[in-house]
Design a protein around this motif. Structure first.
Motif, mmCIF file in Angstrom:
data_model
loop_
_atom_site.group_PDB
_atom_site.id
_atom_site.type_symbol
_atom_site.label_atom_id
_atom_site.label_comp_id
_atom_site.label_asym_id
_atom_site.label_seq_id
_atom_site.Cartn_x
_atom_site.Cartn_y
_atom_site.Cartn_z
ATOM 1 N N LEU A 19 0.822 -1.209 0.000
ATOM 2 C CA LEU A 19 0.000 0.000 0.000
ATOM 3 C C LEU A 19 0.859 1.262 0.000
ATOM 4 C CD1 LEU A 19 -2.827 -1.163 2.399
ATOM 5 C CD2 LEU A 19 -3.125 -0.446 0.015
ATOM 6 N N ARG A 20 1.962 1.243 0.712
ATOM 7 C CA ARG A 20 2.855 2.414 0.702
ATOM 8 C C ARG A 20 3.446 2.608 -0.686
ATOM 9 N NH1 ARG A 20 5.148 0.110 5.347
ATOM 10 N NH2 ARG A 20 7.139 0.069 4.280
ATOM 11 N N GLU A 22 2.035 1.691 -3.514
ATOM 12 C CA GLU A 22 0.950 2.186 -4.364
ATOM 13 C C GLU A 22 0.692 3.664 -4.095
ATOM 14 O OE1 GLU A 22 -2.038 1.609 -7.371
ATOM 15 O OE2 GLU A 22 -0.102 0.756 -6.860
ATOM 16 N N ARG A 23 0.747 4.058 -2.833
ATOM 17 C CA ARG A 23 0.572 5.472 -2.485
ATOM 18 C C ARG A 23 1.658 6.313 -3.146
ATOM 19 N NH1 ARG A 23 1.107 7.145 3.682
ATOM 20 N NH2 ARG A 23 3.173 6.344 3.225
ATOM 21 N N GLY A 27 0.890 9.122 -6.021
ATOM 22 C CA GLY A 27 1.385 10.471 -5.751
ATOM 23 C C GLY A 27 2.242 10.983 -6.891
ATOM 24 N N TYR A 101 -8.744 7.977 -5.876
ATOM 25 C CA TYR A 101 -8.019 6.710 -5.726
ATOM 26 C C TYR A 101 -6.981 6.829 -4.615
ATOM 27 C CZ TYR A 101 -5.064 2.709 -6.801
ATOM 28 O OH TYR A 101 -4.322 1.571 -6.710
ATOM 29 N N GLU A 102 -6.251 7.944 -4.604
ATOM 30 C CA GLU A 102 -5.237 8.162 -3.574
ATOM 31 C C GLU A 102 -5.864 8.133 -2.182
ATOM 32 O OE1 GLU A 102 -1.493 11.149 -3.133
ATOM 33 O OE2 GLU A 102 -3.419 12.090 -3.579
ATOM 34 N N GLU A 103 -7.023 8.752 -2.035
ATOM 35 C CA GLU A 103 -7.708 8.738 -0.738
ATOM 36 C C GLU A 103 -8.101 7.311 -0.352
ATOM 37 O OE1 GLU A 103 -9.234 9.568 2.864
ATOM 38 O OE2 GLU A 103 -7.951 10.865 1.627
ATOM 39 N N VAL A 105 -6.530 4.568 -1.248
ATOM 40 C CA VAL A 105 -5.282 3.895 -0.857
ATOM 41 C C VAL A 105 -4.889 4.331 0.556
ATOM 42 C CG1 VAL A 105 -2.811 3.664 -1.357
ATOM 43 C CG2 VAL A 105 -4.473 3.538 -3.221
ATOM 44 N N GLU A 106 -5.006 5.625 0.838
ATOM 45 C CA GLU A 106 -4.680 6.140 2.174
ATOM 46 C C GLU A 106 -5.560 5.483 3.238
ATOM 47 O OE1 GLU A 106 -2.410 8.177 3.442
ATOM 48 O OE2 GLU A 106 -1.484 8.828 1.567
ATOM 49 N N LEU A 109 -4.465 1.934 3.743
ATOM 50 C CA LEU A 109 -3.209 1.905 4.493
ATOM 51 C C LEU A 109 -3.467 2.158 5.977
ATOM 52 C CD1 LEU A 109 -0.141 1.707 4.611
ATOM 53 C CD2 LEU A 109 -0.028 4.118 3.930
#
Length: 138
Positions: A19-20, A22-23, A27, A101-103, A105-106, A109
């Motif tokens: 997950l990190r 992917e983040r 980003g 998508y980023e949110e 993933v966050e 995580l």
């Protein structure tokens, strides 16, 4: 009451690592898309010259370093402002989708981090499964 499935610490750490990563990837893509939007806007609406009005505010040696407008323009060469402006809506849409998508993933995580912390807090000895030679490894 049903018991929760115990996830091995190793699996939770692997999931966090993925997950990190992917983040970091999402980003990077968001920065690329926003940089592209900045270039499109800069090509269509030239910003003011650097150093304009700064003559008496900066030391001479600093003021001498300001690039000339023609030098800055070369950074934008190869872009067709008329054509490029048309891609802004699509780029904004892409950035919004990347942001959603980023949110996600966050949030994922945070959830896996909470599960890892909860698991280790309940059973600090579970960390031994990460040691070389622990049961199930090697």
């Amino acid at each position: 009451m049903t018991s929760r499935v115990e996830h091995p610490v190793h699996d939770l750490r692997q999931e966090r690592r993925a997950l990190r990563a992917e983040r970091a990837r999402v980003g990077w893509w968001r920065r690329v898309v926003r940089a592209r939007m900045d270039l499109v806007v800069a090509s269509a609406a030239r910003p003011d010259d650097l150093g304009a009005g700064m003559t008496f505010s900066l030391p001479v040696d600093v003021a001498l370093e300001v690039p000339r407008p023609a030098e800055l323009q070369r950074a934008l060469d190869g872009t067709d402002a008329g054509r490029e402006v048309g891609v802004l809506p699509a780029l904004r849409d892409l950035d919004a989708r990347l942001a959603r998508y980023e949110e996600g993933v966050e949030q994922a995580l945070r959830r896996v981090t909470d599960r890892l912390v909860e698991r280790v807090a309940r059973d600090p000895g579970a960390m031994t499964e990460l040691l070389p030679g622990a049961a199930g490894h090697g």
